[in-house]
Design a protein around this motif. Structure first.
Motif, PDB file in Angstrom:
ATOM      1  N   ARG A  84      10.742  10.462  -1.251  1.00 29.83           N
ATOM      2  CA  ARG A  84      10.315  10.425  -2.804  1.00 29.83           C
ATOM      3  C   ARG A  84       9.689   8.907  -3.007  1.00 29.83           C
ATOM      4  O   ARG A  84      10.318   8.100  -2.985  1.00 29.83           O
ATOM      5  N   HIS A  85       8.693   8.783  -3.618  1.00 30.50           N
ATOM      6  CA  HIS A  85       7.873   7.644  -4.022  1.00 30.50           C
ATOM      7  C   HIS A  85       7.693   7.583  -5.280  1.00 30.50           C
ATOM      8  O   HIS A  85       7.380   8.641  -6.305  1.00 30.50           O
ATOM      9  N   GLU A  86       8.380   6.457  -5.880  1.00 29.47           N
ATOM     10  CA  GLU A  86       8.048   6.376  -7.550  1.00 29.47           C
ATOM     11  C   GLU A  86       6.671   6.071  -7.736  1.00 29.47           C
ATOM     12  O   GLU A  86       6.142   6.321  -8.729  1.00 29.47           O
ATOM     13  N   ARG A  87       6.121   5.272  -6.951  1.00 28.70           N
ATOM     14  CA  ARG A  87       4.663   5.050  -7.120  1.00 28.70           C
ATOM     15  C   ARG A  87       4.042   4.918  -5.848  1.00 28.70           C
ATOM     16  O   ARG A  87       4.593   4.712  -4.829  1.00 28.70           O
ATOM     17  N   PHE A  88       2.732   5.580  -5.887  1.00 27.42           N
ATOM     18  CA  PHE A  88       2.092   5.392  -4.456  1.00 27.42           C
ATOM     19  C   PHE A  88       0.486   5.481  -4.575  1.00 27.42           C
ATOM     20  O   PHE A  88       0.054   6.187  -5.464  1.00 27.42           O
ATOM     21  N   PRO A  89      -0.115   4.674  -3.956  1.00 24.59           N
ATOM     22  CA  PRO A  89      -1.480   4.293  -4.389  1.00 24.59           C
ATOM     23  C   PRO A  89      -2.392   5.505  -3.718  1.00 24.59           C
ATOM     24  O   PRO A  89      -2.209   6.029  -2.390  1.00 24.59           O
ATOM     25  N   LYS A 122      -8.798  12.099  -5.199  1.00 22.35           N
ATOM     26  CA  LYS A 122      -8.580  12.717  -6.638  1.00 22.35           C
ATOM     27  C   LYS A 122      -9.358  13.683  -6.964  1.00 22.35           C
ATOM     28  O   LYS A 122      -9.123  14.903  -7.987  1.00 22.35           O
ATOM     29  N   TYR A 179       4.855  12.052  -3.982  1.00 26.42           N
ATOM     30  CA  TYR A 179       4.183  10.880  -3.948  1.00 26.42           C
ATOM     31  C   TYR A 179       3.867  10.696  -5.539  1.00 26.42           C
ATOM     32  O   TYR A 179       3.123   9.876  -6.030  1.00 26.42           O
ATOM     33  N   ALA A 180       4.881  11.577  -6.348  1.00 30.30           N
ATOM     34  CA  ALA A 180       4.847  11.269  -7.670  1.00 30.30           C
ATOM     35  C   ALA A 180       3.216  11.075  -8.461  1.00 30.30           C
ATOM     36  O   ALA A 180       2.830  10.377  -9.234  1.00 30.30           O
ATOM     37  N   VAL A 181       2.425  12.360  -7.909  1.00 33.14           N
ATOM     38  CA  VAL A 181       1.057  12.518  -8.322  1.00 33.14           C
ATOM     39  C   VAL A 181       1.283  12.706  -9.884  1.00 33.14           C
ATOM     40  O   VAL A 181       1.838  13.667 -10.286  1.00 33.14           O
ATOM     41  N   PRO A 182       0.590  11.934 -10.864  1.00 32.47           N
ATOM     42  CA  PRO A 182       0.611  12.394 -12.275  1.00 32.47           C
ATOM     43  C   PRO A 182      -0.258  13.701 -12.335  1.00 32.47           C
ATOM     44  O   PRO A 182      -1.293  13.971 -11.706  1.00 32.47           O
TER      45      PRO A 182
END
Length: 218
Positions: A121-126, A132, A176-179
């Motif tokens: 699990r990533h808290e932030r991911f580019p 998009k 990937y913590a996608v918004p």
């Protein structure tokens, strides 16, 4: 005793194997799982998300051999119509087939930018900018379905083929913590809490890390 065999690959990384397995469980078909070798070139292509047109997953049942997830879905629906894999209503059923086909054949940028990995699990991911529009399209599909059929699943109160097809996408968004919009986030959590999904994830976490690195271009 299982009357069918489902050939799959890594439960950690293989989105197509997950789809095939979920479809069998939705149909109520008990299967014996057969894992393919990680060194198999076709299996590696599938793990690298290069194409859905490989022979994994493959369902072997009563002398029939069926590969490709949508072919498996149609085969199982033909055998077990009472399982409700597609909506009963003709219009909703056509819609379900359409969105299932869309995720099956497209979204290449999303697949490459956010490969499935159920152990992290990533808290932030580019997020690659090219992915998009794919993410926006997925959210548009989910929003239309949830608003039209009332949720919590894409086509109402029970999971269908569409939910099996979008399950790996929901897991990618969580990994990937996608918004996401509130509705999309809630749907992703519905998938994540699904008993079948939890069973698959538990198996993935027990799986040996045989694939050290996936050479996916981000």
């Amino acid at each position: 005793m299982p009357v069918a065999e489902l050939t799959i690959s890594s439960k950690t990384y293989s989105s197509w194997s997950l789809r095939g397995w979920l479809l069998c469980r939705l149909a109520g078909l008990e299967v014996r799982e057969k894992m393919v070798e990680q060194e198999n070139p076709e299996n590696r292509a599938e793990l690298l998300l290069l194409t859905p047109s490989v022979l994994v997953p493959r369902l072997t049942h009563e002398r029939a051999s069926v590969w490709d997830t949508l072919a498996i879905a149609e085969y199982l629906h033909e055998l077990y119509p009472e399982a409700g894999m597609y909506p009963k209503d003709r219009i909703a059923r056509a819609h379900c087939r359409s969105v299932s086909g869309e995720i099956h054949s497209g979204f290449a940028n999303l697949r490459s930018a956010l490969p499935m990995n159920l152990k992290v699990r990533h808290e932030r991911f580019p997020i690659f900018s090219g992915a998009k529009p794919d993410i926006e399209r997925v959210e548009a599909i989910w929003t239309e379905c949830l608003e039209t059929y009332g949720g919590p699943w894409l086509f109402g109160e029970k999971p269908t083929v569409a939910d099996a097809m979008f399950a790996p996408v929901a897991q990618r968004f969580l990994t990937y913590a996608v918004p996401l919009s509130a509705n999309s986030a809630a749907y992703s959590e519905t998938i994540n809490s699904w008993g079948l999904m939890r069973e698959w994830i538990d198996d993935a976490r027990r799986e040996a890390d045989e694939v050290a690195e996936l050479d996916v271009e981000f």
